[in-house]
Design a protein around this motif. Structure first.
Motif, PDB file in Angstrom:
ATOM      1  N   GLU A  31       0.883  -1.173   0.000  1.00 19.84           N
ATOM      2  CA  GLU A  31       0.000   0.000   0.000  1.00 19.84           C
ATOM      3  C   GLU A  31       0.913   1.213   0.000  1.00 19.84           C
ATOM      4  N   VAL A  32       0.971   1.905  -1.125  1.00 18.66           N
ATOM      5  CA  VAL A  32       1.876   3.036  -1.235  1.00 18.66           C
ATOM      6  C   VAL A  32       1.078   4.335  -1.070  1.00 18.66           C
ATOM      7  N   HIS A  33       1.419   5.109  -0.029  1.00 17.33           N
ATOM      8  CA  HIS A  33       0.756   6.386   0.229  1.00 17.33           C
ATOM      9  C   HIS A  33       1.562   7.479  -0.456  1.00 17.33           C
ATOM     10  N   LEU A  34       0.926   8.183  -1.381  1.00 18.67           N
ATOM     11  CA  LEU A  34       1.629   9.247  -2.101  1.00 18.67           C
ATOM     12  C   LEU A  34       1.482  10.571  -1.357  1.00 18.67           C
ATOM     13  N   ARG A  35       2.378  11.501  -1.680  1.00 15.08           N
ATOM     14  CA  ARG A  35       2.374  12.794  -0.988  1.00 15.08           C
ATOM     15  C   ARG A  35       1.039  13.528  -1.154  1.00 15.08           C
ATOM     16  N   GLY A  36       0.430  13.336  -2.284  1.00 15.73           N
ATOM     17  CA  GLY A  36      -0.836  14.022  -2.528  1.00 15.73           C
ATOM     18  C   GLY A  36      -2.010  13.440  -1.736  1.00 15.73           C
ATOM     19  N   GLY A  37      -1.786  12.302  -1.039  1.00 19.50           N
ATOM     20  CA  GLY A  37      -2.870  11.704  -0.271  1.00 19.50           C
ATOM     21  C   GLY A  37      -3.427  10.441  -0.931  1.00 19.50           C
ATOM     22  N   GLU A  38      -3.091  10.241  -2.209  1.00 17.72           N
ATOM     23  CA  GLU A  38      -3.580   9.062  -2.928  1.00 17.72           C
ATOM     24  C   GLU A  38      -2.877   7.792  -2.392  1.00 17.72           C
ATOM     25  N   VAL A  39      -3.643   6.686  -2.352  1.00 21.21           N
ATOM     26  CA  VAL A  39      -3.053   5.416  -1.923  1.00 21.21           C
ATOM     27  C   VAL A  39      -3.140   4.426  -3.077  1.00 21.21           C
ATOM     28  N   ARG A  40      -2.014   3.807  -3.425  1.00 18.50           N
ATOM     29  CA  ARG A  40      -2.016   2.827  -4.518  1.00 18.50           C
ATOM     30  C   ARG A  40      -1.595   1.459  -4.012  1.00 18.50           C
ATOM     31  N   SER A  41      -2.276   0.427  -4.523  1.00 14.98           N
ATOM     32  CA  SER A  41      -1.854  -0.945  -4.234  1.00 14.98           C
ATOM     33  C   SER A  41      -0.923  -1.370  -5.356  1.00 14.98           C
ATOM     34  N   ILE A  42       0.318  -1.687  -5.008  1.00 18.27           N
ATOM     35  CA  ILE A  42       1.301  -1.975  -6.049  1.00 18.27           C
ATOM     36  C   ILE A  42       1.988  -3.316  -5.808  1.00 18.27           C
TER      37      ILE A  42
END
Ligand code: GTP
Length: 598
Positions: free
Chosen positions: A372-383
């Protein structure tokens, strides 16, 4: 059938303790098959071999046995840690279980995990100490072990030999006497659980069900509550183990239906089947959609096998909706598929079936978990693919999946196993000793990042314990981790197939290992080739392949014309398997070897 005359049970056993042999004996003793039908066919429940010839594998079946006027439904459960949810649904369909323990081997970790699940489902557990015919059998010791380790009353354990037939009638009587009948309301709207499904080349998708309330009939319009689909039931029946059609299945009964369903993927284990016209008010509890947790790339060694690989994956998926695949291209490995699995053992099963049954030679990239990658903009991606890993500057934080593992081993291997778990970022939770004398064993509980387990944990565990350690795990959610993408560069060019997500603290050691291996695997060129491991722009490990001396090539191609031609032909053939990196040619074998050594 009168509900008080029904008994639904499963068999819990460690691999090789005799589950299949016992099941066959029960079938034989109750007259499901004649002795003649039994012989020549090593294990009745194991239909794999026959189905394999048709290129499709049927799942193990559930069998209905008749014993002294009772209907006994033996539910087969997948004996595999990665199929925990499927196992839990099978158990939820039963009221009891036979716990089969090898009289010479005693209780093992996997058995324990399944017993605890069975206990959670409020099962009545009947211990069966099997293989009492063996000279090394120690039924008293095993009886004690069952009491001490599992905490079950084993004074009534049935002593049996599935091989010679000792105790088989006692097992059947114990099922009738000790396992309670199911409960259910025949007048209530239909409620049945979808326990399992598989693809049958003649019938299409066959669904195994356990009816809770109401009646499931031929010709009935049913609704699958989680999937939201409606189907017409065109066949109802059970296996004895021969397929037998029935007009209906009543409350408490286990059997199968077909409903003109084309793909297993349309059926979801744990779904509730109800009457479309008179639906149940609410679905059964505990429905869960299974998701792949381990991913890797599968590429054909020979690019010409790509179509064959795709067809084989489609065929395997006919019967296993839990693994996923989508096309992927790699500069290093060409066309292939990114595949998702329920766990590492599931991955190995699919890989092995592709190799053995479909005769494919495959390259597997390093397995990855889902981050679960949390990006600086607040978006969360499953990678799960290193290729999709965002730029380090864009990442706020990363969470990785953790598991709780139970490892069970003779005391002498404890030291090495502790070290292995420690090296893999493990957190020790518990250590106890169970059993006495020859059966004494250490039971170790560790929490580990799944990422550290998918590399080669299982193989390492087996090798340091000389095969004596058994291992079982379940997921315990995501936790923050310091994870980075490590790239491997050859002559300054990143090689996509070799990049992986690693724990920052271990990155250097991993990178160095990979560079050293590649140094030995990539042939020399006319110039020096640097091999580097990098995180972002930072080089963390480096090796250099020295330049080839010119006179060596000169000599090589200097000989007579025939020899020269042969060499050229050979080179041309070899070329097909080379991948170009800038000006460097890397034989595909180098990737394969580098990846195999993980
Ligand atoms: P998997 O199918 O691998 O999960 O194993 P399983 O638990 O179904 O065990 P299976 O029935 O295949 O038996 C494993 C081995 O033990 C086989 O070689 C059987 O012949 C043998 N076996 C099973 N029951 C007995 C028994 O009562 N006595 C002896 N001596 N051998 C047995």
């Amino acid at each position: 059938t009168d509900i008080s005359k029904i008994r639904n049970f499963s068999i819990i056993a460690h691999i090789d303790h005799g589950k299949s042999t016992l099941a066959d004996r029960l079938i034989q003793a109750t007259g499901g098959l004649t002795a003649r039908e039994m012989t020549g066919n090593a294990q009745v429940l194991d239909n794999m071999e026959i189905e394999r010839e048709r290129g499709i594998t049927i799942k193990a079946q559930t069998v209905r046995l008749n014993w002294k006027g009772y209907e006994l439904n033996l539910m087969d459960t997948p004996g595999h840690v990665d199929f925990a949810y499927e196992v839990s649904r099978s158990l939820a369909a039963c009221e009891g279980a036979l716990l089969v323990v090898d009289a010479a081997q005693g209780v093992e970790a996997q058995t324990l995990a399944n017993v605890y699940q069975s206990i959670e489902h409020d099962h009545e557990i009947v211990p069966v100490i099997n293989k009492v015919d063996l000279p090394s059998a120690d039924p008293e010791g095993v009886r004690q072990e069952i009491e001490e380790i599992i905490g079950l009353d084993a004074s009534q354990a049935v002593l049996a030999s599935a091989k010679t037939g000792i105790g088989i009638e006692e097992v059947l009587d114990a099922i009738v006497e000790r396992i309670p009948p199911p409960k259910g309301d025949a007048a209530a709207p239909l409620k049945a659980m979808l326990v399992d499904s598989w693809y049958d080349p003649y019938l299409g998708v066959v669904i195994l069900v356990r009816v809770i309330d109401g009646t499931l009939k031929h010709g009935q319009q049913v609704k699958f509550m989680a999937a939201g689909t409606t189907h017409l039931v065109d066949r109802v029946g059970c296996f004895t183990p021969k397929r037998t059609d029935l007009p209906e299945l009543g409350p408490g009964e286990i059997g199968f239906i077909t409903a003109q369903i084309k793909e297993v993927a349309e059926t979801r284990v744990g779904d509730t089947i109800t009457d479309a016209k008179r639906p149940a008010a609410e679905a059964l509890p505990g429905f869960k959609l299974v998701q792949p947790v381990v991913f890797c790339g599968l590429f054909p060694t020979d690019a010409a096998d790509f179509e064959k690989l795709r067809d084989s994956l489609y065929k395997l998926r006919l019967n296993d909706a839990s693994f996923s695949f989508e096309m992927e291209t790699s500069a290093a490995l060409g066309f292939g598929f990114r595949c998702g699995f329920l766990g590492l053992l599931h991955l190995e099963i699919i890989q092995e079936r592709l190799t053995r049954e479909y005769d494919l030679d495959l390259i597997t990239t390093a397995p990855s978990v889902v981050y679960e990658v949390h990006l600086r903009g607040g978006e969360v991606r499953s990678i799960h693919n290193p290729a999709d890993w965002p730029d380090a500057n864009a990442i706020e934080s990363v969470e990785e999946p953790w598991i709780e593992a139970t490892i069970y081993m003779p005391d002498e291997y404890l030291g090495s196993v502790l070290k292995l778990c420690q090296d893999r970022r493990g957190v020790q939770k518990n250590l106890t000793y169970v059993g006495t004398g020859a059966h004494a064993r250490a039971q170790l509980t560790y929490e580990l990042p799944l990422n550290e387990v998918v590399f080669d944990f299982y193989d390492r565990l087996k090798s340091i314990s000389r095969g004596y350690a058994s291992f079982d795990y379940h997921q315990v959610g995501h936790r923050p981790g310091d994870l980075v993408k490590m790239s491997i560069m050859v002559n300054g060019e990143p090689v996509d197939a070799l990049s992986m997500i690693v724990d920052r603290a271990n990155a250097e050691a991993r990178g160095r290992g990979m560079c050293e291996r590649l140094k030995d695997l990539i042939p020399r060129h006319l110039f020096k080739i640097p091999i580097q491991a990098a995180i972002g722009g930072k080089i963390i490990a480096r090796e250099t392949i020295g330049a080839l001396r010119k006179d060596v090539t000169a000599k090589c191609y200097g000989g007579d014309a025939t020899r020269k031609r042969k060499l050229l032909e050979k080179q041309k053939k070899g070329k097909a398997r080379m991948r170009e990196y800038g000006s460097v040619s890397i034989p595909q074998e180098a990737f394969i070897a580098a990846l195999r050594m993980g």
